[in-house]
Write a protein that holds these residues in place. Structure first.
Motif, short mmCIF file in Angstrom:
data_model
loop_
_atom_site.label_atom_id
_atom_site.label_comp_id
_atom_site.label_asym_id
_atom_site.label_seq_id
_atom_site.Cartn_x
_atom_site.Cartn_y
_atom_site.Cartn_z
N SER A 47 0.83 -1.21 0.00
CA SER A 47 0.00 0.00 0.00
C SER A 47 0.86 1.26 0.00
N ALA A 48 2.03 1.19 0.65
CA ALA A 48 2.94 2.35 0.65
C ALA A 48 3.46 2.61 -0.76
N VAL A 49 3.76 1.52 -1.49
CA VAL A 49 4.21 1.68 -2.87
C VAL A 49 3.09 2.27 -3.72
N SER A 50 1.87 1.77 -3.54
CA SER A 50 0.72 2.30 -4.28
C SER A 50 0.49 3.77 -3.98
N HIS A 51 0.53 4.12 -2.69
CA HIS A 51 0.38 5.53 -2.30
C HIS A 51 1.48 6.37 -2.93
N GLY A 52 2.70 5.81 -2.99
CA GLY A 52 3.80 6.56 -3.57
C GLY A 52 3.61 6.80 -5.05
N ILE A 53 3.17 5.77 -5.77
CA ILE A 53 2.96 5.91 -7.22
C ILE A 53 1.85 6.94 -7.49
N LEU A 54 0.73 6.80 -6.79
CA LEU A 54 -0.37 7.75 -6.97
C LEU A 54 0.02 9.14 -6.51
N GLY A 55 0.80 9.21 -5.43
CA GLY A 55 1.21 10.49 -4.90
C GLY A 55 2.19 11.24 -5.78
N THR A 56 2.80 10.54 -6.74
CA THR A 56 3.71 11.20 -7.67
C THR A 56 2.96 12.03 -8.70
N LEU A 57 1.72 11.64 -9.01
CA LEU A 57 0.97 12.29 -10.09
C LEU A 57 0.78 13.79 -9.88
N PRO A 58 0.36 14.28 -8.70
CA PRO A 58 0.23 15.73 -8.54
C PRO A 58 1.53 16.49 -8.75
N LEU A 59 2.64 15.93 -8.28
CA LEU A 59 3.94 16.59 -8.48
C LEU A 59 4.31 16.64 -9.97
N LEU A 60 4.03 15.56 -10.69
CA LEU A 60 4.35 15.54 -12.11
C LEU A 60 3.47 16.52 -12.89
N LEU A 61 2.20 16.61 -12.52
CA LEU A 61 1.31 17.59 -13.16
C LEU A 61 1.81 19.00 -12.93
N LEU A 62 2.27 19.29 -11.70
CA LEU A 62 2.84 20.60 -11.39
C LEU A 62 4.10 20.84 -12.22
N PHE A 63 4.93 19.81 -12.34
CA PHE A 63 6.16 19.94 -13.12
C PHE A 63 5.83 20.23 -14.59
N PHE A 64 4.90 19.46 -15.18
CA PHE A 64 4.51 19.68 -16.57
C PHE A 64 4.02 21.12 -16.77
N TRP A 65 3.20 21.59 -15.83
CA TRP A 65 2.61 22.93 -15.95
C TRP A 65 3.68 24.00 -15.87
N THR A 66 4.52 23.95 -14.83
CA THR A 66 5.54 24.98 -14.65
C THR A 66 6.61 24.91 -15.74
N TYR A 67 6.86 23.72 -16.28
CA TYR A 67 7.88 23.57 -17.31
C TYR A 67 7.48 24.26 -18.60
N GLN A 68 6.16 24.44 -18.81
CA GLN A 68 5.68 25.05 -20.04
C GLN A 68 5.43 26.56 -19.89
N LEU A 69 5.32 27.05 -18.67
CA LEU A 69 4.99 28.46 -18.47
C LEU A 69 6.13 29.36 -18.94
N PRO A 70 5.79 30.51 -19.56
CA PRO A 70 6.84 31.40 -20.07
C PRO A 70 7.35 32.42 -19.04
N HIS A 71 7.04 32.24 -17.76
CA HIS A 71 7.48 33.18 -16.73
C HIS A 71 9.01 33.26 -16.74
N PRO A 72 9.59 34.48 -16.64
CA PRO A 72 11.05 34.63 -16.73
C PRO A 72 11.84 33.79 -15.73
N GLU A 73 11.36 33.70 -14.49
CA GLU A 73 12.09 32.92 -13.48
C GLU A 73 12.02 31.42 -13.77
N LEU A 74 10.86 30.98 -14.28
CA LEU A 74 10.75 29.57 -14.67
C LEU A 74 11.59 29.27 -15.91
#
Length: 202
Positions: A47-74
């Motif tokens: 269950s800890a592995v399952s929680h870890g896999i599912l818990g990665t998804l929000p971080l990856l979505l945040l990464f995808f979003w910030t990686y595409q933004l044209p903000h100067p600092e990003l």
């Protein structure tokens, strides 16, 4: 130690493995001083592995979003990743990237969630422990001020993941951390290769 090469890959991997793996030693040293065993809350559990896999998804979505933004600092962070880190990562094989991501999850989580967070919690409570340990986590990753701030919030998320499930388990944030790093490595490598391909066509 591997011999040096023209692409710098063995030296990069040697230093990266030594740094991330060395954090386990730092965790044990600080844990010995504080009377805390870094892996006392580690249990291999499906269950800890399952929680870890599912818990990665929000971080990856945040990464995808910030990686595409044209903000100067990003854009500055993205440029740093492409110029400084991507050439080294692109020279690695998949199993080397997996090993590096796994070591990052092991070493950093042992130190920050295995020792520093419970130590701070014992002195000042759960909320302060979560915040103080991750201020240090953000400082360790402070390539730029914004990158450090994003790392702070990522660390807080990993600290919360420590307590997901019926009981505290260090395996969950380790899985999140390692899987997130591997996918992030892969995205940065693909961006770098696409950029190099565009330059070669000009």
């Amino acid at each position: 130690m591997p011999p040096p090469s023209t692409d710098g890959r063995p030296n990069f991997l040697t230093l990266a493995y030594a740094f991330e793996g060395g954090l386990v030693g730092v965790a044990y040293a600080l844990g010995w001083i504080a009377g805390i065993t870094p892996f006392s809350d580690f249990r291999f559990d499906g269950s800890a592995v399952s929680h870890g896999i599912l818990g990665t998804l929000p971080l990856l979505l945040l990464f995808f979003w910030t990686y595409q933004l044209p903000h100067p600092e990003l854009t500055k962070i993205r440029r740093f990743l492409l110029d400084s880190l991507a050439p080294q990562l692109a020279a690695c094989r998949v199993h080397q990237l997996l090993a590096l991501a796994a070591l990052a999850g092991l070493g950093e989580e042992a130190l920050f969630r295995g020792v520093l967070q419970p130590w701070a919690e014992a002195h000042w409570g759960w909320g302060a422990g979560l915040m103080l340990s991750n201020v240090l986590f953000g400082l360790l990753h402070c390539v730029t001020p914004l990158y450090g701030l994003l790392a702070l919030f990522t660390g807080i998320y990993l600290g919360v993941m420590l307590d997901i499930g019926e009981e505290r388990n260090l395996l969950t944030p380790m899985v999140v951390h390692g899987l997130y790093d591997f996918v992030a490595f892969w995205i940065v490598i693909q961006s770098y290769r696409a950029e190099q391909s565009q330059r070669n066509r000009r």
